[in-house]
Design a protein around this motif. Structure first.
Motif, PDB file in Angstrom:
ATOM      1  N   SER A  29     -34.630  91.043 -21.721  1.00 35.32           N
ATOM      2  CA  SER A  29     -33.675  91.450 -22.754  1.00 35.32           C
ATOM      3  C   SER A  29     -34.290  92.394 -23.786  1.00 35.32           C
ATOM      4  CB  SER A  29     -33.088  90.219 -23.456  1.00 35.32           C
ATOM      5  OG  SER A  29     -34.028  89.641 -24.341  1.00 35.32           O
ATOM      6  N   PHE A  30     -35.602  92.489 -23.832  1.00 31.26           N
ATOM      7  CA  PHE A  30     -36.280  93.387 -24.759  1.00 31.26           C
ATOM      8  C   PHE A  30     -36.498  94.787 -24.185  1.00 31.26           C
ATOM      9  CE2 PHE A  30     -37.369  89.383 -26.764  1.00 31.26           C
ATOM     10  CZ  PHE A  30     -37.383  89.702 -28.113  1.00 31.26           C
ATOM     11  N   MET A  31     -36.392  94.936 -22.879  1.00 33.71           N
ATOM     12  CA  MET A  31     -36.717  96.215 -22.243  1.00 33.71           C
ATOM     13  C   MET A  31     -35.816  97.353 -22.712  1.00 33.71           C
ATOM     14  SD  MET A  31     -38.594  98.062 -20.275  1.00 33.71           S
ATOM     15  CE  MET A  31     -39.549  97.033 -19.183  1.00 33.71           C
ATOM     16  N   ILE A  91     -43.524  97.846 -14.512  1.00 35.54           N
ATOM     17  CA  ILE A  91     -44.322  97.398 -13.360  1.00 35.54           C
ATOM     18  C   ILE A  91     -44.571  95.897 -13.452  1.00 35.54           C
ATOM     19  CG2 ILE A  91     -46.620  97.529 -12.298  1.00 35.54           C
ATOM     20  CD1 ILE A  91     -46.562 100.570 -13.038  1.00 35.54           C
ATOM     21  N   LEU A  92     -44.882  95.408 -14.643  1.00 35.07           N
ATOM     22  CA  LEU A  92     -45.101  93.972 -14.824  1.00 35.07           C
ATOM     23  C   LEU A  92     -43.838  93.175 -14.482  1.00 35.07           C
ATOM     24  CD1 LEU A  92     -47.179  94.056 -18.109  1.00 35.07           C
ATOM     25  CD2 LEU A  92     -47.952  93.123 -15.908  1.00 35.07           C
ATOM     26  N   ILE A  93     -42.695  93.650 -14.924  1.00 31.71           N
ATOM     27  CA  ILE A  93     -41.442  92.956 -14.611  1.00 31.71           C
ATOM     28  C   ILE A  93     -41.190  92.954 -13.109  1.00 31.71           C
ATOM     29  CG2 ILE A  93     -38.914  93.149 -14.767  1.00 31.71           C
ATOM     30  CD1 ILE A  93     -39.285  93.836 -17.737  1.00 31.71           C
ATOM     31  N   GLU A  94     -41.408  94.080 -12.467  1.00 32.12           N
ATOM     32  CA  GLU A  94     -41.201  94.175 -11.014  1.00 32.12           C
ATOM     33  C   GLU A  94     -42.108  93.224 -10.242  1.00 32.12           C
ATOM     34  OE1 GLU A  94     -41.837  98.305 -10.144  1.00 32.12           O
ATOM     35  OE2 GLU A  94     -40.000  98.916 -11.195  1.00 32.12           O
ATOM     36  N   ASN A  95     -43.233  92.869 -10.848  1.00 31.86           N
ATOM     37  CA  ASN A  95     -44.214  92.010 -10.185  1.00 31.86           C
ATOM     38  C   ASN A  95     -44.322  90.630 -10.822  1.00 31.86           C
ATOM     39  OD1 ASN A  95     -45.595  93.813  -8.069  1.00 31.86           O
ATOM     40  ND2 ASN A  95     -45.451  95.119  -9.879  1.00 31.86           N
ATOM     41  N   ASP A  96     -43.274  90.225 -11.531  1.00 32.99           N
ATOM     42  CA  ASP A  96     -43.204  88.898 -12.159  1.00 32.99           C
ATOM     43  C   ASP A  96     -44.336  88.612 -13.137  1.00 32.99           C
ATOM     44  OD1 ASP A  96     -40.851  88.368 -10.713  1.00 32.99           O
ATOM     45  OD2 ASP A  96     -42.011  87.623  -9.006  1.00 32.99           O
ATOM     46  N   ASN A 131     -45.558  87.374 -18.769  1.00 37.57           N
ATOM     47  CA  ASN A 131     -46.328  86.978 -19.942  1.00 37.57           C
ATOM     48  C   ASN A 131     -46.922  88.158 -20.708  1.00 37.57           C
ATOM     49  OD1 ASN A 131     -45.865  84.219 -19.844  1.00 37.57           O
ATOM     50  ND2 ASN A 131     -47.530  83.883 -18.405  1.00 37.57           N
ATOM     51  N   SER A 132     -47.021  89.325 -20.075  1.00 40.50           N
ATOM     52  CA  SER A 132     -47.612  90.482 -20.752  1.00 40.50           C
ATOM     53  C   SER A 132     -46.601  91.558 -21.119  1.00 40.50           C
ATOM     54  CB  SER A 132     -48.690  91.105 -19.862  1.00 40.50           C
ATOM     55  OG  SER A 132     -49.722  90.177 -19.625  1.00 40.50           O
ATOM     56  N   VAL A 133     -45.359  91.397 -20.723  1.00 41.89           N
ATOM     57  CA  VAL A 133     -44.357  92.445 -20.932  1.00 41.89           C
ATOM     58  C   VAL A 133     -44.087  92.689 -22.413  1.00 41.89           C
ATOM     59  CG1 VAL A 133     -41.937  93.081 -20.560  1.00 41.89           C
ATOM     60  CG2 VAL A 133     -43.275  92.120 -18.689  1.00 41.89           C
ATOM     61  N   ILE A 134     -43.891  91.633 -23.181  1.00 41.19           N
ATOM     62  CA  ILE A 134     -43.563  91.800 -24.599  1.00 41.19           C
ATOM     63  C   ILE A 134     -44.676  92.569 -25.314  1.00 41.19           C
ATOM     64  CG2 ILE A 134     -43.196  90.593 -26.804  1.00 41.19           C
ATOM     65  CD1 ILE A 134     -40.757  90.502 -24.930  1.00 41.19           C
ATOM     66  N   ASP A 191     -40.162  83.497 -20.839  1.00 44.09           N
ATOM     67  CA  ASP A 191     -38.884  83.313 -20.173  1.00 44.09           C
ATOM     68  C   ASP A 191     -38.448  84.655 -19.582  1.00 44.09           C
ATOM     69  OD1 ASP A 191     -36.291  81.727 -19.745  1.00 44.09           O
ATOM     70  OD2 ASP A 191     -35.617  83.513 -20.856  1.00 44.09           O
ATOM     71  N   LYS A 192     -38.228  84.688 -18.292  1.00 35.83           N
ATOM     72  CA  LYS A 192     -37.909  85.910 -17.553  1.00 35.83           C
ATOM     73  C   LYS A 192     -36.734  86.666 -18.178  1.00 35.83           C
ATOM     74  CE  LYS A 192     -36.354  87.208 -12.917  1.00 35.83           C
ATOM     75  NZ  LYS A 192     -36.123  86.713 -11.550  1.00 35.83           N
ATOM     76  N   GLU A 193     -35.643  86.003 -18.444  1.00 35.68           N
ATOM     77  CA  GLU A 193     -34.450  86.669 -18.969  1.00 35.68           C
ATOM     78  C   GLU A 193     -34.660  87.152 -20.404  1.00 35.68           C
ATOM     79  OE1 GLU A 193     -32.053  87.713 -17.008  1.00 35.68           O
ATOM     80  OE2 GLU A 193     -33.205  86.723 -15.422  1.00 35.68           O
ATOM     81  N   GLU A 194     -35.354  86.348 -21.195  1.00 32.19           N
ATOM     82  CA  GLU A 194     -35.615  86.769 -22.569  1.00 32.19           C
ATOM     83  C   GLU A 194     -36.498  88.015 -22.583  1.00 32.19           C
ATOM     84  OE1 GLU A 194     -37.271  85.201 -26.862  1.00 32.19           O
ATOM     85  OE2 GLU A 194     -37.489  83.899 -25.117  1.00 32.19           O
ATOM     86  N   VAL A 195     -37.526  88.004 -21.756  1.00 33.13           N
ATOM     87  CA  VAL A 195     -38.423  89.162 -21.665  1.00 33.13           C
ATOM     88  C   VAL A 195     -37.643  90.404 -21.253  1.00 33.13           C
ATOM     89  CG1 VAL A 195     -40.327  90.140 -20.333  1.00 33.13           C
ATOM     90  CG2 VAL A 195     -40.527  87.839 -21.270  1.00 33.13           C
TER      91      VAL A 195
END
Length: 133
Positions: A110-112, A24-29, A32-35, A104-108
């Motif tokens: 890449s962990f999913m 959900i965080l990724i879908e909503n930009d 910073n909290s995804v990791i 960084d959007k792409e780095e974040v």
């Protein structure tokens, strides 16, 4: 279901909920909290695995140490997944406590997938070797 099996199942449910939050965080930009969400998802899955041996840790480093001592060093846990967990733990620490860090959007992103794979791996390991799910 015994108390330990209930705790294991609850940790796995929490793990999957945290993955859902990360998506959900990724879908909503909200990068910073995804990791942090991904790390805690893997943390709870790892804690569930420790409970199969009635082990618990009071610290994050302690949990990684138990994973290595009780599972990796005995050949019961894939080294690739252990390395990912350690890397994710380090990344979470840097993201949560680093000054002026913008994710960084792409780095974040890449962990999913590795985080999802990690949780699936742990869940299968628990189900296969402990027959408690």
């Amino acid at each position: 279901m015994n108390k330990n099996a209930t705790s294991i199942n609850l940790k796995l449910v929490k793990s999957k909920e945290l993955i859902r939050e990360a998506k959900i965080l990724i879908e909503n930009d909200g990068y910073n909290s995804v990791i942090s969400r991904l790390y805690y998802a893997c943390y709870h899955a790892t804690s569930a695995l420790m409970l199969t041996k009635e082990l618990q840790s009071k610290t994050h480093k302690g949990l990684a140490g138990l994973l290595h001592k009780e599972f990796v060093s005995n050949g019961l846990f894939d080294v690739k997944h252990s390395i990912f967990f350690s890397k994710l733990m380090q990344e979470r620490t840097e993201d949560d406590y680093g000054d002026f860090l913008i994710a960084d959007k792409e780095e974040v992103k890449s962990f999913m997938e590795p985080a999802i794979e990690y949780i699936n791996y742990v869940e299968k390991l628990i189900a296969t070797h402990e027959n408690i799910l």
